[in-house]
Design an enzyme around this catalytic site. Structure first.
Site, PDB file in Angstrom:
ATOM      1  N   TYR A 115      -5.200   2.232   8.569  1.00 18.97           N
ATOM      2  CA  TYR A 115      -4.391   1.110   8.079  1.00 18.97           C
ATOM      3  C   TYR A 115      -3.861   0.203   9.178  1.00 18.97           C
ATOM      4  CZ  TYR A 115      -0.648   4.518   9.075  1.00 18.97           C
ATOM      5  OH  TYR A 115       0.167   5.446   9.675  1.00 18.97           O
ATOM      6  N   LYS A 150       2.655   4.608   1.170  1.00 17.72           N
ATOM      7  CA  LYS A 150       3.032   5.165   2.473  1.00 17.72           C
ATOM      8  C   LYS A 150       2.665   6.646   2.438  1.00 17.72           C
ATOM      9  CE  LYS A 150       6.821   5.294   5.784  1.00 17.72           C
ATOM     10  NZ  LYS A 150       6.815   6.698   6.129  1.00 17.72           N
ATOM     11  N   LYS A 197      10.932   3.146   0.318  1.00 19.74           N
ATOM     12  CA  LYS A 197      10.818   4.581   0.051  1.00 19.74           C
ATOM     13  C   LYS A 197      11.110   4.933  -1.408  1.00 19.74           C
ATOM     14  CE  LYS A 197      10.664   7.215   3.329  1.00 19.74           C
ATOM     15  NZ  LYS A 197      11.293   7.481   4.620  1.00 19.74           N
ATOM     16  N   ASP A 257       2.302  10.436   3.354  1.00 15.14           N
ATOM     17  CA  ASP A 257       3.173  11.383   4.039  1.00 15.14           C
ATOM     18  C   ASP A 257       2.336  12.347   4.877  1.00 15.14           C
ATOM     19  OD1 ASP A 257       5.529  12.467   4.781  1.00 15.14           O
ATOM     20  OD2 ASP A 257       5.998  13.408   2.857  1.00 15.14           O
ATOM     21  N   CYS A 292      13.024  48.275   3.624  1.00 14.65           N
ATOM     22  CA  CYS A 292      12.369  49.391   2.943  1.00 14.65           C
ATOM     23  C   CYS A 292      13.107  50.693   3.280  1.00 14.65           C
ATOM     24  CB  CYS A 292      10.911  49.478   3.371  1.00 14.65           C
ATOM     25  SG  CYS A 292      10.698  50.113   5.029  1.00 14.65           S
ATOM     26  N   CYS A 346       5.302  51.204   6.535  1.00 13.31           N
ATOM     27  CA  CYS A 346       6.253  50.422   5.740  1.00 13.31           C
ATOM     28  C   CYS A 346       5.688  50.243   4.332  1.00 13.31           C
ATOM     29  CB  CYS A 346       6.494  49.068   6.401  1.00 13.31           C
ATOM     30  SG  CYS A 346       7.368  47.915   5.328  1.00 13.31           S
ATOM     31  N   CYS A 391       7.989  42.925  10.721  1.00 13.74           N
ATOM     32  CA  CYS A 391       8.320  44.333  10.573  1.00 13.74           C
ATOM     33  C   CYS A 391       7.232  45.127  11.278  1.00 13.74           C
ATOM     34  CB  CYS A 391       8.375  44.709   9.097  1.00 13.74           C
ATOM     35  SG  CYS A 391       8.348  46.482   8.820  1.00 13.74           S
ATOM     36  N   GLU A 400       0.854  -1.199   0.000  1.00 14.44           N
ATOM     37  CA  GLU A 400       0.000   0.000   0.000  1.00 14.44           C
ATOM     38  C   GLU A 400       0.885   1.244   0.000  1.00 14.44           C
ATOM     39  OE1 GLU A 400      -1.679   0.469   4.228  1.00 14.44           O
ATOM     40  OE2 GLU A 400      -0.633  -1.448   4.264  1.00 14.44           O
ATOM     41  N   CYS A 422      13.784  46.747   8.557  1.00 14.89           N
ATOM     42  CA  CYS A 422      13.137  46.381   7.304  1.00 14.89           C
ATOM     43  C   CYS A 422      13.948  46.929   6.127  1.00 14.89           C
ATOM     44  CB  CYS A 422      11.729  46.982   7.326  1.00 14.89           C
ATOM     45  SG  CYS A 422      10.792  46.651   5.853  1.00 14.89           S
TER      46      CYS A 422
HETATM   47  S1  IVH Z   1       2.004   0.892   9.196  1.00 14.28           S
HETATM   48  C1  IVH Z   1       3.645  -1.001  13.091  1.00 14.28           C
HETATM   49  N1  IVH Z   1       1.115   1.853   6.931  1.00 14.28           N
HETATM   50  O1  IVH Z   1       4.839   5.716   8.399  1.00 14.28           O
HETATM   51  C2  IVH Z   1       3.510  -0.363  11.762  1.00 14.28           C
HETATM   52  N2  IVH Z   1       2.422   3.269   8.314  1.00 14.28           N
HETATM   53  O2  IVH Z   1       7.622   5.289   9.035  1.00 14.28           O
HETATM   54  C3  IVH Z   1       2.622   0.813  11.769  1.00 14.28           C
HETATM   55  N3  IVH Z   1       2.680   5.549   7.460  1.00 14.28           N
HETATM   56  O3  IVH Z   1       4.449   6.025  11.861  1.00 14.28           O
HETATM   57  C4  IVH Z   1       2.714   1.660  10.567  1.00 14.28           C
HETATM   58  N4  IVH Z   1       1.492   5.267   5.633  1.00 14.28           N
HETATM   59  O4  IVH Z   1       2.931   7.421  10.306  1.00 14.28           O
HETATM   60  C5  IVH Z   1       1.828   2.103   8.039  1.00 14.28           C
HETATM   61  N5  IVH Z   1       0.208   2.613   4.944  1.00 14.28           N
HETATM   62  C6  IVH Z   1       0.917   2.843   6.038  1.00 14.28           C
HETATM   63  C7  IVH Z   1       1.501   4.094   6.293  1.00 14.28           C
HETATM   64  C8  IVH Z   1       2.259   4.262   7.448  1.00 14.28           C
HETATM   65  C9  IVH Z   1       2.199   6.119   6.347  1.00 14.28           C
HETATM   66  C10 IVH Z   1       3.536   6.213   8.438  1.00 14.28           C
HETATM   67  C11 IVH Z   1       3.107   6.094   9.875  1.00 14.28           C
HETATM   68  C12 IVH Z   1       4.267   5.477  10.581  1.00 14.28           C
HETATM   69  C13 IVH Z   1       5.400   5.831   9.676  1.00 14.28           C
HETATM   70  C14 IVH Z   1       6.555   4.888   9.841  1.00 14.28           C
END
Ligand code: IVH
Length: 701
Positions: A239, A130, A327, A132, A422, A450, A444, A128, A420
């Site tokens: 998740y 990851k 990653k 951000d 200006c 200004c 500022c 799945e 500043c």
């Molecule tokens: S599983 C015990 N699944 O990544 C495992 N984490 O680098 C629990 N994150 O702290 C995490 N997407 O904030 C999992 N599909 C995903 C995720 C995910 C983002 C983040 C999460 C975690 C961090 C770890």
């Protein structure tokens, strides 16, 4: 020693009164917190009222002792100063990282070895994206959301219950049958489009600009005032899980499916893979889709699907043996900082900008990157002349990640100038950003003196959500300002009159027709809605939503203007009135008071007002029986959602408040209504059932 708390007000000495006011402020604040934030009052209304009365009586006798945090100066509880800590009953762990295909093959091998499987034993993994964002745990008891917490250090996070409750993706009640206890975990994120729109709004309101969607999601969730979180478009993907009294499935994918059935959003791209090749193909596929997804991802996550195998595999220090993050390489490049300039925003906020030797990052040429603020510069330790890594991570503003070691360094550390840039060289000060963890920033202090701030004010004034005058965009207004033709908003409306001297049509870029069109566009804006007018003034913390609330609350410019001037002059009653408006709190009011407290600003507004016609706010149905009434909805409404109830009441001209006060006219209570109902009854406020409400307003359900 007499107990001061027992002494009659008339008997108190000044010292005793001071001590007593301090005690009362703390005690009332604690009761308010329990009442308004925790919905769990610990004293009767009578005791509470007696405390407030005593506070008021002492203040009447000793007005010089009124505290800035006096309970008489505010309604309800101040937002928490900090979040309470929550210990996770099951720790929230992180993931091991892998970057190469080989590392993934090794991971699968490790799993196989640990489980003592033969090479032909099939192991299924979920794969799945990851996300951000920031991870969050949600505790449900008997299916009801009872707590939301951030990850923190994995063992202890912060209690953000009130904030998570404002997220549409987070059910407050699980659908269908739910275990006694279950903690659902996942990622809070902000979509890229929402992030860009939020930054636009923040910029227009002179507020904090976020570097990327993750920062803005974190900043938005960790707001001490949940009303701010509610305004921010946050999403949530479930998740994972923490403590659960029973397991509804035997596999990772089964659990995720179950989350979906219980009302959560789960990531639609999740797949099952039963070989390293399939996992790598997934990684490749998601990386190719990365740019088209509306949320930032930084890799993919593989997890062993069978939960009994996950159990056997367990954890190695803080990472599970059964999962790994694969990653993506970030879009980064290295280049040299040629200079650091500062930008002055409308409200004086200073943003340092790194001027870079142009470099291509992920296909885009980057020559400027934000350094956010002084703290960031210090954290990174960047100097002019340094070679730095820059990143363009889903966001439009590239950022400096850090200094590249082993390269020649710049000679001296960078400091934000004290004045500043200006011509007026007004002072720059450092101040903390109110209401959250968003750090300190330099500002500022020149305000309208200004020229940088003036020009930003004018830009804001003509922007799309403010006066929005066709043919008068950022470029034109900057030119008019530089030429000295328009120094303040009112002068836009006197341009035509003065044009016999200016002769705009003789300047490059303008012709007879465009000048005629410009004047007619300006004239077309002589009628302006109240909310646009308020927004266009560009007061700090008064964005579009706030301006709308104020316009709705006051109806006409005269009413609003009068209130502002009174509040600026210190009128507490008018202040309380404004505070009672939905979504308006101390930060906004302080900013309005500061704005109208300045004579210069009052004149600017006056001159502008003389040029335009401010239309009264669209007053919803003026013949409804609840026009101007203040309504509080509480308990579980059965025939409408809270949002529907609020929209309906507002359409009928009523105000909707979050808490019961002297101003409340009706409390509409559904089943399970608690302290608000009790308070309403205690205060003699009329209480209606949902049906009675419908009958009152004459609508059928
Ligand atoms: S599983 C015990 N699944 O990544 C495992 N984490 O680098 C629990 N994150 O702290 C995490 N997407 O904030 C999992 N599909 C995903 C995720 C995910 C983002 C983040 C999460 C975690 C961090 C770890």
């Amino acid at each position: 020693m007499p107990d001061i708390g027992q002494l009659a007000v008339e008997k108190l000495t000044t010292r005793q009164a001071e001590a007593e006011l301090e005690r009362l402020a703390a005690e009332i604040a604690a009761h308010d917190r329990r009442y308004y934030q925790e919905d769990a009052p610990s004293v009767s209304d009578a005791i509470y009222d007696a405390l407030r009365k005593r506070n008021e009586a002492i203040e009447r006798r000793f007005p010089q002792l009124i505290r800035p945090d006096s309970p008489s100066r505010r309604v309800g509880a101040a937002p928490a100063q900090k979040f309470a800590k929550v210990r996770h009953s099951v720790p929230m762990l992180s993931l091991g990282n892998a970057f190469s295909d080989d590392e993934i093959a090794e991971f699968v091998e490790r799993v196989r070895r640990f489980l003592r499987f033969t090479p032909d034993q099939k192991i299924v993994f979920t794969a799945e994206p990851k996300i951000d964002g920031l991870s969050c745990t949600l505790r449900y008891e008997q299916g009801r959301l009872t707590r939301g917490a951030t990850r923190g250090d994995g063992m202890e996070g912060e209690d953000v219950t009130a904030n998570v409750r404002t997220l549409a993706d987070i059910p407050k009640q699980l659908r269908g049958k739910a275990p006694e206890v279950c903690e659902v975990r996942g990622e809070v994120y902000m979509t890229k489009s929402a992030f860009l729109a939020l930054n636009e709004r923040q910029k227009a309101a002179g507020k904090q600009i976020f570097a990327n969607p993750r920062n803005s999601a974190a900043g938005s969730l960790r707001q001490l005032d949940p009303a701010i979180t509610a305004e921010r478009p946050l999403g949530f993907f479930a998740y994972s899980w923490g403590e659960t009294s029973e397991m509804p499935a035997q596999s990772q994918s089964g659990m995720v499916k179950w989350f979906g059935q219980r009302g959560f959003k789960t990531n639609p791209l999740m797949k099952l893979c039963s070989s390293v090749e399939a996992m790598l193909a997934f990684h490749h596929d998601i990386e190719a889709q990365r740019g088209t997804l509306d949320y930032d991802i930084d890799g993919v996550v593989y997890k062993v699907d069978r939960l009994d195998w996950q159990q056997r595999l367990g954890f190695k220090s803080r990472d599970p043996r059964w999962a790994i993050a694969h990653k993506f390489p970030a879009e980064k490049a290295t280049t040299v900082i040629k200079a650091i300039d500062i930008q002055v925003g409308r409200t004086g906020a200073i943003t340092p900008i790194a001027r870079l030797e142009p470099v291509t990052v992920g296909g885009v040429v980057v020559s400027n990157a934000t350094l956010h603020n002084e703290d960031e510069i210090e954290r990174l330790g960047v100097r002019v002349g340094d070679t730095v890594t820059v990143q363009r991570a889903g966001d439009v503003i590239p950022q400096v990640l850090g200094v590249v070691a082993d390269k020649p360094r710049g000679a001296k550390p960078y400091r934000i100038p004290k004045t500043c840039p200006c011509p007026l060289k007004t002072a720059i000060v450092r101040e903390a950003i109110a209401g959250g963890e968003e750090g300190a920033r330099s500002r500022c202090t020149g305000e309208f003196a200004c020229p940088f701030q003036r020009i930003e004010h004018l830009r804001h004034f003509v922007s799309r959500r403010a006066f929005d005058i066709e043919g008068l965009g950022e470029k034109q207004i900057a030119l008019f300002f530089e030429q000295g033709w328009v120094k303040e908003p009112a002068e836009i409306f006197t341009l035509e009159q003065r044009n016999s001297k200016i002769r705009l049509e003789e300047h490059e870029g303008f012709g007879e027709t465009s000048v005629r069109n410009l004047f007619s566009a300006i004239n077309a804006r002589r009628k302006i809605s109240l909310e646009r007018f308020i927004y266009s003034l560009g007061m700090r913390h008064v964005g579009e939503t706030t301006a709308r609330e104020l316009a709705r609350g006051y109806g006409t410019w005269d009413a609003f203007h009068q209130a502002c001037v009174q509040i600026a002059a210190g009128n507490g009653e008018t202040r309380t009135e404004m505070d009672n408006l939905d979504q308006i709190g101390d930060t906004v009011i302080d900013s309005i008071a500061a704005y109208f407290g300045e004579e210069h600003n009052r004149h600017i507004v006056e001159r502008l007002k003389a040029q335009v016609d401010i239309l009264p706010a669209e007053r919803p149905a003026s013949d409804s029986p609840v026009v101007g009434k203040t309504i509080v909805f509480t308990g579980a409404l059965e025939k409408m959602t809270r949002d529907e109830a609020k929209a309906m009441a507002e359409r009928l001209g009523a105000h909707v408040a979050g808490s019961v006060s002297k101003k409340t006219d009706y409390v509409v209570a559904g089943p399970g209504a608690g302290s608000k109902l009790a308070k309403a009854k205690g205060a003699g406020v009329q209480v209606l059932t949902e049906d009675e409400w419908f009958a009152l307003v004459g609508e059928q359900r």
